[in-house]
Design an enzyme around this catalytic site. Structure first.
Site, PDB file in Angstrom:
ATOM      1  N   GLN A  74       0.825  -1.209   0.000  1.00 54.49           N
ATOM      2  CA  GLN A  74       0.000   0.000   0.000  1.00 54.49           C
ATOM      3  C   GLN A  74       0.862   1.263   0.000  1.00 54.49           C
ATOM      4  O   GLN A  74       0.521   2.264   0.616  1.00 54.49           O
ATOM      5  CB  GLN A  74      -0.953  -0.026   1.198  1.00 54.49           C
ATOM      6  CG  GLN A  74      -2.025  -1.098   1.094  1.00 54.49           C
ATOM      7  CD  GLN A  74      -2.868  -0.953  -0.168  1.00 54.49           C
ATOM      8  OE1 GLN A  74      -3.184   0.151  -0.599  1.00 54.49           O
ATOM      9  NE2 GLN A  74      -3.247  -2.076  -0.762  1.00 54.49           N
ATOM     10  N   SER A  75       1.949   1.218  -0.747  1.00 51.31           N
ATOM     11  CA  SER A  75       2.864   2.360  -0.814  1.00 51.31           C
ATOM     12  C   SER A  75       2.256   3.512  -1.602  1.00 51.31           C
ATOM     13  O   SER A  75       1.964   3.386  -2.795  1.00 51.31           O
ATOM     14  CB  SER A  75       4.174   1.923  -1.486  1.00 51.31           C
ATOM     15  OG  SER A  75       4.968   3.040  -1.813  1.00 51.31           O
ATOM     16  N   ASN A  76       2.100   4.654  -0.923  1.00 50.26           N
ATOM     17  CA  ASN A  76       1.679   5.870  -1.628  1.00 50.26           C
ATOM     18  C   ASN A  76       2.758   6.323  -2.603  1.00 50.26           C
ATOM     19  O   ASN A  76       2.467   6.808  -3.697  1.00 50.26           O
ATOM     20  CB  ASN A  76       1.405   6.995  -0.623  1.00 50.26           C
ATOM     21  CG  ASN A  76       0.310   6.655   0.348  1.00 50.26           C
ATOM     22  OD1 ASN A  76      -0.731   6.142  -0.023  1.00 50.26           O
ATOM     23  ND2 ASN A  76       0.540   6.946   1.621  1.00 50.26           N
ATOM     24  N   ALA A  78       4.938   4.475  -4.261  1.00 50.20           N
ATOM     25  CA  ALA A  78       4.939   3.657  -5.474  1.00 50.20           C
ATOM     26  C   ALA A  78       3.795   4.071  -6.398  1.00 50.20           C
ATOM     27  O   ALA A  78       3.975   4.194  -7.625  1.00 50.20           O
ATOM     28  CB  ALA A  78       4.823   2.177  -5.102  1.00 50.20           C
TER      29      ALA A  78
END
Length: 338
Positions: A74-76, A78
């Site tokens: 859930q990387s913002n 990325a």
């Protein structure tokens, strides 16, 4: 080199507003405001847009065709890197910590919609394999005749930190225009450290009476205070600014991580619900919920004094709410239908 001399592309919808949280201020006994960097807009919004304005300027100037970065499911960062790659005609490759899911939700769904190539790494092997894996993708691109560019985890570099040096300059201008005093404390989540490094340099330059407080949302093999000091010093050197930091000068609160990175914590979930019910502000379980729990905890233990003027950096991340719906609705009454 002056900040305005460093190449930068315009990606975010800036300046973002400062919002006073009246009800939470009254409840916590502090003067609490939020810098709405969840409103930066581009690619779904969030703080990483500010870093990407500088990192993408560098990539575009080099004629990059393949943009590679990393993060969690859930990387913002990325997600926004994938969007930025597409905006400038590049192919995004994301090397993500976690096994391939059955269902793509939240930021993973947006990664897919941006057409990112996603390479999933087993969580246990991530920290030993991540750099070789990103380099593998870069080498493959080079072999095809396509220039590749690797952005580190979270955009955490001296160049990426310029985004939050510039953010503090923006804040100082907003406070000056409003006639209000600058805050006693700026509080932000710490996941990779680049935002905090930029805040330290920016506050030294533009708001010297403000203390920077980082709330760790993950553990770190090298203490965050050490990593951030190194990055802040490199950023200051890039700017020709003569201030330097030691690890002891970097305040990190480590008591709000919970079970681990991207694993919701009880205090973080409570903070999410409090902000939603009190102010209509959306936080997320990975970053901002835990950081907001840190503010509450610091007020309760006295390390942030009552009546202090506190500014919370809202780093975005609302897409990460939805994969955690089960945990966040566990307080609903059971279905009694027969």
């Amino acid at each position: 080199m002056k900040l305005e001399d460093i190449p930068r592309l315009s990606l975010g919808f800036l300046p973002t507003p400062i919002e006073k949280l009246e009800r939470l201020s009254s409840e916590l006994g502090i003067s609490l405001s939020v810098k709405r960097d969840d409103f930066t807009g581009f690619g779904g919004g969030g703080n990483k847009v500010r870093k990407l304005e500088y990192l993408m300027a560098d990539a575009v100037s080099q004629g990059v065709k393949v943009l590679i970065t990393t993060g969690g499911h859930q990387s913002n960062h990325a997600r926004m890197t994938a969007a930025a790659a597409r905006k400038y005609g590049m192919k995004p490759i994301l090397v993500l910590r976690g096994n391939r899911p059955e269902l793509y939700q939240g930021n993973l769904l947006l990664d897919h919609l941006f057409g990112a190539e996603i390479d999933f790494l087993d969580p246990d092997a991530y920290f030993t394999e991540i750099n070789p894996r990103m380099q593998h993708h870069a080498d493959a691109a080079q072999a095809r005749g396509e220039k590749a560019y690797i952005i580190p985890l979270g955009g955490a570099s001296a160049l990426g930190a310029m985004g939050y040096v510039n953010a503090v300059k923006e804040l100082a201008e907003q406070y000056a225009a409003s006639g209000l005093p600058t805050p006693d404390h700026i509080v932000a989540p710490v996941g990779s450290g680049g935002t905090l490094a930029g805040l330290h340099v920016g506050c030294a330059m533009y708001m010297p009476s403000t203390e920077v407080v980082g709330i760790a949302v993950t553990g770190s093999a090298v203490p965050f205070s050490e990593r951030i000091a190194v990055m802040a010093n490199a950023a200051a050197e890039l700017l020709g600014y003569d201030r330097r930091w030691s690890a002891e000068e970097i305040r990190i609160e480590n008591d709000y991580i919970g079970p681990g990175y991207s694993i919701p914590s009880e205090a973080g979930n409570a903070a999410i619900k409090l902000a939603g019910k009190s102010e209509g502000v959306l936080l997320d379980p990975v970053y901002t919920g835990k950081a907001f729990a840190g503010i509450i905890g610091c007020v309760e233990n006295g390390s942030i004094k009552k009546d202090a003027n506190v500014l919370f950096i809202h780093c975005g991340g609302s897409p990460a709410l939805y994969p955690y719906a089960d945990q966040l609705t566990s307080d609903l009454p059971p279905d009694t239908a027969s």
